[in-house]
Design a protein around this motif. Structure first.
Motif, PDB file in Angstrom:
ATOM      1  N   ALA A  47       0.857  -1.184   0.000  1.00  0.00           N
ATOM      2  CA  ALA A  47       0.000   0.000   0.000  1.00  0.00           C
ATOM      3  C   ALA A  47       0.890   1.229   0.000  1.00  0.00           C
ATOM      4  O   ALA A  47       1.820   1.320   0.791  1.00  0.00           O
ATOM      5  CB  ALA A  47      -0.897   0.005   1.224  1.00  0.00           C
ATOM      6  N   ASP A  89       1.823   8.838   3.222  1.00  0.00           N
ATOM      7  CA  ASP A  89       1.988   7.434   3.645  1.00  0.00           C
ATOM      8  C   ASP A  89       1.087   7.046   4.813  1.00  0.00           C
ATOM      9  O   ASP A  89       0.573   5.932   4.866  1.00  0.00           O
ATOM     10  CB  ASP A  89       3.445   7.192   4.066  1.00  0.00           C
ATOM     11  N   LEU A 117      15.470  -6.706  -0.036  1.00  0.00           N
ATOM     12  CA  LEU A 117      14.122  -6.459   0.475  1.00  0.00           C
ATOM     13  C   LEU A 117      13.094  -7.258  -0.327  1.00  0.00           C
ATOM     14  O   LEU A 117      12.030  -7.609   0.167  1.00  0.00           O
ATOM     15  CB  LEU A 117      13.844  -4.953   0.329  1.00  0.00           C
ATOM     16  N   GLY A 156       7.633  -2.457  -0.046  1.00  0.00           N
ATOM     17  CA  GLY A 156       6.534  -1.549  -0.355  1.00  0.00           C
ATOM     18  C   GLY A 156       6.188  -1.577  -1.832  1.00  0.00           C
ATOM     19  O   GLY A 156       6.428  -2.573  -2.534  1.00  0.00           O
ATOM     20  N   ASP A 165       9.629   2.954  -8.319  1.00  0.00           N
ATOM     21  CA  ASP A 165      10.727   3.114  -9.281  1.00  0.00           C
ATOM     22  C   ASP A 165      10.784   1.968 -10.288  1.00  0.00           C
ATOM     23  O   ASP A 165      11.311   2.130 -11.385  1.00  0.00           O
ATOM     24  CB  ASP A 165      12.077   3.269  -8.540  1.00  0.00           C
ATOM     25  N   ILE A 166      10.255   0.808  -9.927  1.00  0.00           N
ATOM     26  CA  ILE A 166      10.330  -0.323 -10.873  1.00  0.00           C
ATOM     27  C   ILE A 166       8.942  -0.803 -11.315  1.00  0.00           C
ATOM     28  O   ILE A 166       8.825  -1.802 -12.030  1.00  0.00           O
ATOM     29  CB  ILE A 166      11.127  -1.518 -10.291  1.00  0.00           C
TER      30      ILE A 166
HETATM   31  P1  ATP Z   1       6.932   1.741   1.377  1.00  0.00           P
HETATM   32  O1  ATP Z   1       7.005   3.104   1.949  1.00  0.00           O
HETATM   33  O2  ATP Z   1       5.735   1.525   0.494  1.00  0.00           O
HETATM   34  O3  ATP Z   1       7.141   0.647   2.385  1.00  0.00           O
HETATM   35  P2  ATP Z   1       9.635   2.010   0.640  1.00  0.00           P
HETATM   36  O4  ATP Z   1       9.882   3.350   0.104  1.00  0.00           O
HETATM   37  O5  ATP Z   1      10.056   1.709   2.043  1.00  0.00           O
HETATM   38  O6  ATP Z   1       8.121   1.594   0.399  1.00  0.00           O
HETATM   39  P3  ATP Z   1      10.038  -0.045  -1.235  1.00  0.00           P
HETATM   40  O7  ATP Z   1       8.903   0.376  -2.071  1.00  0.00           O
HETATM   41  O8  ATP Z   1       9.911  -1.321  -0.535  1.00  0.00           O
HETATM   42  O9  ATP Z   1      10.420   1.007  -0.193  1.00  0.00           O
HETATM   43  O10 ATP Z   1      11.333  -0.045  -2.122  1.00  0.00           O
HETATM   44  C1  ATP Z   1      12.643   0.238  -1.633  1.00  0.00           C
HETATM   45  C2  ATP Z   1      13.661  -0.118  -2.708  1.00  0.00           C
HETATM   46  O11 ATP Z   1      13.726  -1.536  -2.833  1.00  0.00           O
HETATM   47  C3  ATP Z   1      13.275   0.408  -4.083  1.00  0.00           C
HETATM   48  O12 ATP Z   1      14.410   0.829  -4.788  1.00  0.00           O
HETATM   49  C4  ATP Z   1      12.652  -0.779  -4.759  1.00  0.00           C
HETATM   50  O13 ATP Z   1      12.781  -0.771  -6.160  1.00  0.00           O
HETATM   51  C5  ATP Z   1      13.376  -1.958  -4.135  1.00  0.00           C
HETATM   52  N1  ATP Z   1      12.447  -3.104  -4.038  1.00  0.00           N
HETATM   53  C6  ATP Z   1      11.484  -3.277  -3.119  1.00  0.00           C
HETATM   54  N2  ATP Z   1      10.814  -4.405  -3.337  1.00  0.00           N
HETATM   55  C7  ATP Z   1      11.336  -4.967  -4.442  1.00  0.00           C
HETATM   56  C8  ATP Z   1      11.059  -6.143  -5.178  1.00  0.00           C
HETATM   57  N3  ATP Z   1      10.086  -6.996  -4.835  1.00  0.00           N
HETATM   58  N4  ATP Z   1      11.799  -6.400  -6.272  1.00  0.00           N
HETATM   59  C9  ATP Z   1      12.794  -5.575  -6.628  1.00  0.00           C
HETATM   60  N5  ATP Z   1      13.117  -4.443  -5.974  1.00  0.00           N
HETATM   61  C10 ATP Z   1      12.397  -4.129  -4.886  1.00  0.00           C
END
Ligand code: ATP
Length: 358
Positions: free
Chosen positions: A76, A83, A259, A282, A286-287
């Motif tokens: 989410a 957030d 992660l 999360g 970015d991807i």
């Molecule tokens: P949220 O606030 O929604 O928890 P976040 O900002 O803490 O998100 P993520 O969205 O989990 O962080 O992503 C952190 C980094 O890890 C990003 O660069 C993302 O591309 C990478 N990442 C997270 N999950 C994956 C995945 N399943 N496959 C590849 N890369 C991932």
């Protein structure tokens, strides 16, 4: 034939990609097993719905999923919605009323994955972090007054209850007892936080008296980060507060290689309500949409889902399939330094499942 109803809630960002992969793997798993079926109901709850209707999930959303055997959740969060709105509007709106008070996060270095820690491979790092998931620092108690004025005040009150701490402590001791090493580390910050955290320490000691076969010790959370990085082999089961375990489990996920691999179960151990399984990561905007999200965190969460349903053989088979796939660097997604796509990894896991004749 046993039949289970699963609520699939992909949510936002790569959540949709990894949950589609997870559903595919779970269906392959049920086919391979032959003893049970999985019926998936899909829910389009999340930020897109919020933008259209002002709510992340319908008002009767929880009633719609209360009767399911488990929930498979993606992620989410979107960049243009704060957030805390997303978290409280969807994930916590399910976790809290369903009393999923035990958040369980296993961490291992899977075959083929390299830890950023020098000289640490599989056997040296094999932990389960138990996070208190219903109160503590994320109890939601607090407020803001005099908004925008120089005298503005904001508070978040950590709330620890004897009932809440006792039940998570019992859960953690039971889990530690079920693992070969029977070793539990209780994490607090009872030197600086002299009320709630001191009560944690006291309750830990009380509960420990009922588990003479479990060896346990106490760590302050700051020292714990050093122990995790410098002496990972001295840890096994870990229990900590909502905030502390949130942070420690991100560290754990990074130490285990990515992660993208780490799983979570939000358990209602009494089974009054369905439990929820999700990858730790999360929405990874970015991807998003590139087809390269690592689905392994969702597969591993699906393993935990199968264990919770009472299908240990299928769970073990899915975990073996995942480990066979991670062992092959040609099947690593870019977060692990490879070039494989989500679809390729998913197909490989399904093929490994079909080929597993144990
Ligand atoms: P949220 O606030 O929604 O928890 P976040 O900002 O803490 O998100 P993520 O969205 O989990 O962080 O992503 C952190 C980094 O890890 C990003 O660069 C993302 O591309 C990478 N990442 C997270 N999950 C994956 C995945 N399943 N496959 C590849 N890369 C991932």
């Amino acid at each position: 034939m046993r039949s289970y109803k699963i609520a699939a809630i992909p949510g936002d960002g790569i959540g949709t990609e990894v949950i589609a992969a997870g559903v595919e793997a779970l269906e392959a798993c049920a086919r391979r097993d032959g003893g049970f079926t999985l019926v998936f109901d899909h829910f389009d709850w999340g930020s897109a719905r919020y933008k259209k209707t002002g709510a992340f999930m319908p008002e009767d959303g929880r009633a719609q999923i209360k009767g399911h055997d488990a929930i498979l959740f993606g992620s989410a969060g979107v960049p243009d919605i704060a957030d805390h709105l997303t978290l409280w509007g969807l994930r916590l709106a399910i976790c809290q009323p369903f009393d999923q008070y035990a958040n369980v996060r296993p961490t291992r270095i899977l075959p083929g994955i390299t830890s950023p820690l020098r000289n640490v491979s599989g056997p040296e790092l094999d932990w389960v972090i138990v996070r208190e998931n219903s109160e503590g620092e994320y109890a939601g108690v607090g407020g803001r007054v005099h908004r925008g004025l120089p005298e503005e005040v904001a508070t978040d009150v950590s709330m620890f209850t004897r009932a809440g701490v006792t039940r998570i402590m019992r859960f953690a001791f039971e889990l530690a007892r079920s693992r070969p090493r029977k070793l539990l580390t209780v994490v607090t910050k009872s030197n600086a936080q002299r009320h709630g955290m001191v009560m944690w320490d006291e309750i830990a000691a009380e509960v420990a008296a009922g588990y003479p076969d479990v060896t346990w010790d106490k760590m302050l959370v700051d020292a714990m980060t050093m122990r995790m990085t410098l002496r990972p082999q001295t840890l096994d089961t870990i229990v900590a507060t909502n905030l502390h375990a949130d942070i420690l489990s991100d560290l754990a996920a990074a130490l285990a290689g990515s992660l993208g691999i780490a799983p979570t179960a939000n358990l209602n151990p009494e089974r009054t309500f369905p439990s929820m399984f999700e990858p730790i990561h999360g929405s990874a905007f970015d991807i998003m949409g590139k087809g390269i999200a690592n689905p392994v965190g969702t597969f591993w969460s699906s393993v935990m889902l199968l264990e919770h349903l009472g299908e240990p053989a299928a769970a073990a088979r899915l975990m073996r399939a995942v480990e066979r796939v991670t062992a092959d660097p040609a099947l690593h997604t870019p977060d692990l330094g490879g070039k494989a796509t989500t679809a390729e990894v998913t197909a490989a896991v399904c093929a490994a499942l079909a080929a597993d004749n144990r």
